[in-house]
Each structure stands twice: as structure tokens, then as C-alpha cells.
Design a protein around this motif. Structure first.
Motif, short mmCIF file in Angstrom:
data_model
loop_
_atom_site.label_atom_id
_atom_site.label_comp_id
_atom_site.label_asym_id
_atom_site.label_seq_id
_atom_site.Cartn_x
_atom_site.Cartn_y
_atom_site.Cartn_z
N LEU A 61 40.68 38.86 56.02
CA LEU A 61 41.30 37.83 56.85
C LEU A 61 41.03 38.09 58.33
O LEU A 61 40.71 39.22 58.72
N PRO A 62 41.20 37.06 59.18
CA PRO A 62 41.09 37.29 60.62
C PRO A 62 42.09 38.38 61.03
O PRO A 62 43.26 38.31 60.68
N ASN A 63 41.62 39.40 61.70
CA ASN A 63 42.43 40.55 62.14
C ASN A 63 42.96 41.39 60.98
O ASN A 63 43.77 42.29 61.18
N GLY A 64 42.50 41.11 59.77
CA GLY A 64 43.02 41.81 58.60
C GLY A 64 42.68 43.28 58.52
O GLY A 64 43.35 44.04 57.83
N SER A 65 41.63 43.69 59.20
CA SER A 65 41.25 45.11 59.17
C SER A 65 41.68 45.86 60.42
O SER A 65 41.39 47.03 60.58
N GLU A 66 42.41 45.17 61.30
CA GLU A 66 42.89 45.81 62.53
C GLU A 66 44.07 46.72 62.24
O GLU A 66 44.95 46.37 61.46
N LEU A 67 44.08 47.87 62.88
CA LEU A 67 45.21 48.78 62.77
C LEU A 67 46.25 48.35 63.80
O LEU A 67 45.97 48.33 65.00
N LEU A 68 47.42 47.96 63.33
CA LEU A 68 48.49 47.50 64.21
C LEU A 68 49.56 48.57 64.28
O LEU A 68 49.83 49.26 63.30
N SER A 69 50.19 48.70 65.43
CA SER A 69 51.25 49.69 65.57
C SER A 69 52.33 49.16 66.49
O SER A 69 52.14 48.16 67.19
N ILE A 70 53.44 49.83 66.45
CA ILE A 70 54.57 49.46 67.31
C ILE A 70 55.15 50.72 67.95
O ILE A 70 54.95 51.83 67.45
N TYR A 71 55.85 50.53 69.03
CA TYR A 71 56.56 51.62 69.67
C TYR A 71 57.96 51.72 69.06
O TYR A 71 58.48 50.72 68.54
#
Length: 174
Positions: free
Chosen positions: A17-27
Motif C-alpha cells: 500500500l502507499p506508505n505501507g512499508s514505511e516505519l512509523l514511530s511515536i514519541y
């Protein structure tokens, strides 16, 4: 896993998917209060929405532009169509606005990475070109959230498409 709900898609399908392989994180200090918030923010990043499907699995769905069926006037008890079209734009900024500024998953990181994520979201949403509507119909249990429909006859313009965003089902008038 924590909610006891299985995903409908595989990891490979999500990564495609669009952005599906991006590693996302939060503080640690963030606006996420519950799992629903995580799903909402994640769906925005992927350019679609989550729902529980008929098998009871959590399914990600993208917005589409290919109608799955046509609803004729004789199959509607009533209908109301908007005078405007729902769409997202960038170059000609005259469409809807999706507020990504509140998305915890997009608030931090490199500026160019965040800009690329937003471009990918807009590309996914660029297919949205729907006319908002309300309709009382005979009904069709095969229809599902996110299905794209065309209506014809009466005040309907068969060249315009609509998207199912909610259902109210009445059986026996209730």
C-alpha cells in the motif's frame, strides 16, 4: 493482537500500500489514547480506512473509483444527491482538506520524509471524486463500506459516482 482481532491482509499486502512499508514511530508524549486512535492515524497514512469485515477481521480498504453496481430509479424509494463533488486536490487547491497535522504518526521525522508520505496519501486519495448522497433503497446485502455506486434516473447523474460510507438496515420496518 492485544484486541483479539485478526488482520484481513497479510504483511506483504499492507507493505504494498502507499506508505505501507514505511516505519512509523511515536514519541512517548503523544495524542494516542486508544487502539481506535492508532487505527485512525494509520489509515490516514495509508490513504484509506479500517473496518471489521464480514469474517470479523480488521480490514484496510482503499477508496476506489470503479463502480460495483448501478442503482436504478425504480430501486429507490427516495434519494438526495449533493450539489457538490467530494474530492482531494493539491495543485489546484479547491478540494477537501484532510488535516494531517494532528496525525501523531506524521508529526515527527525528516521534513522530506514527511512530505513524501503526504504526497503518497494525496496520490491514494486522488481517486476520490464522489457525490455525497442519501438513499432509501430495496437494499442489497452484497454492498459493503467503501463500495462505489452509480445512480441513474430521476435527479441522479449516472456520470457521477458515490461511495457507501454508512448503512442503516431496517427489517420489517424496524
Amino acid at each position: 493482537t492485544a484486541c483479539g482481532v485478526e488482520l484481513a491482509q497479510s504483511q506483504a499486502e499492507i507493505e504494498a500500500l502507499p506508505n505501507g512499508s514505511e516505519l512509523l514511530s511515536i514519541y512517548p508524549e503523544n495524542d494516542i489514547e486508544n487502539y481506535r486512535d492508532v487505527l485512525y492515524f494509520t489509515a490516514q497514512v495509508l490513504g484509506g480506512f479500517f473496518c471489521i469485515n464480514r469474517e470479523g477481521k480488521l480490514e484496510f480498504r482503499q477508496y476506489g473509483n470503479t463502480p460495483v453496481m448501478e442503482i436504478l430509479q425504480k430501486h429507490r424509494f427516495s434519494s438526495s444527491f449533493s450539489d457538490f463533488v467530494t474530492r482531494y486536490t493539491l495543485d489546484e487547491d479547491d478540494g477537501l482538506t484532510m488535516n494531517l497535522g494532528i496525525n501523531t504518526l506524521l508529526q515527527f521525522g525528516l521534513e522530506e520524509t514527511r512530505a513524501e508520505l503526504c504526497r503518497n496519501i494525496l496520490t491514494a486519495l486522488a481517486v476520490v471524486n464522489y457525490v455525497p448522497f442519501d438513499s432509501d433503497t430495496i437494499g442489497n446485502p452484497a454492498l459493503d463500506l467503501g463500495d462505489v455506486l452509480t445512480f441513474s434516473g430521476g435527479q441522479a447523474d449516472s456520470q457521477q459516482i458515490t461511495c457507501v460510507t454508512s448503512f442503516t438496515v431496517k427489517i420489517g420496518g424496524r
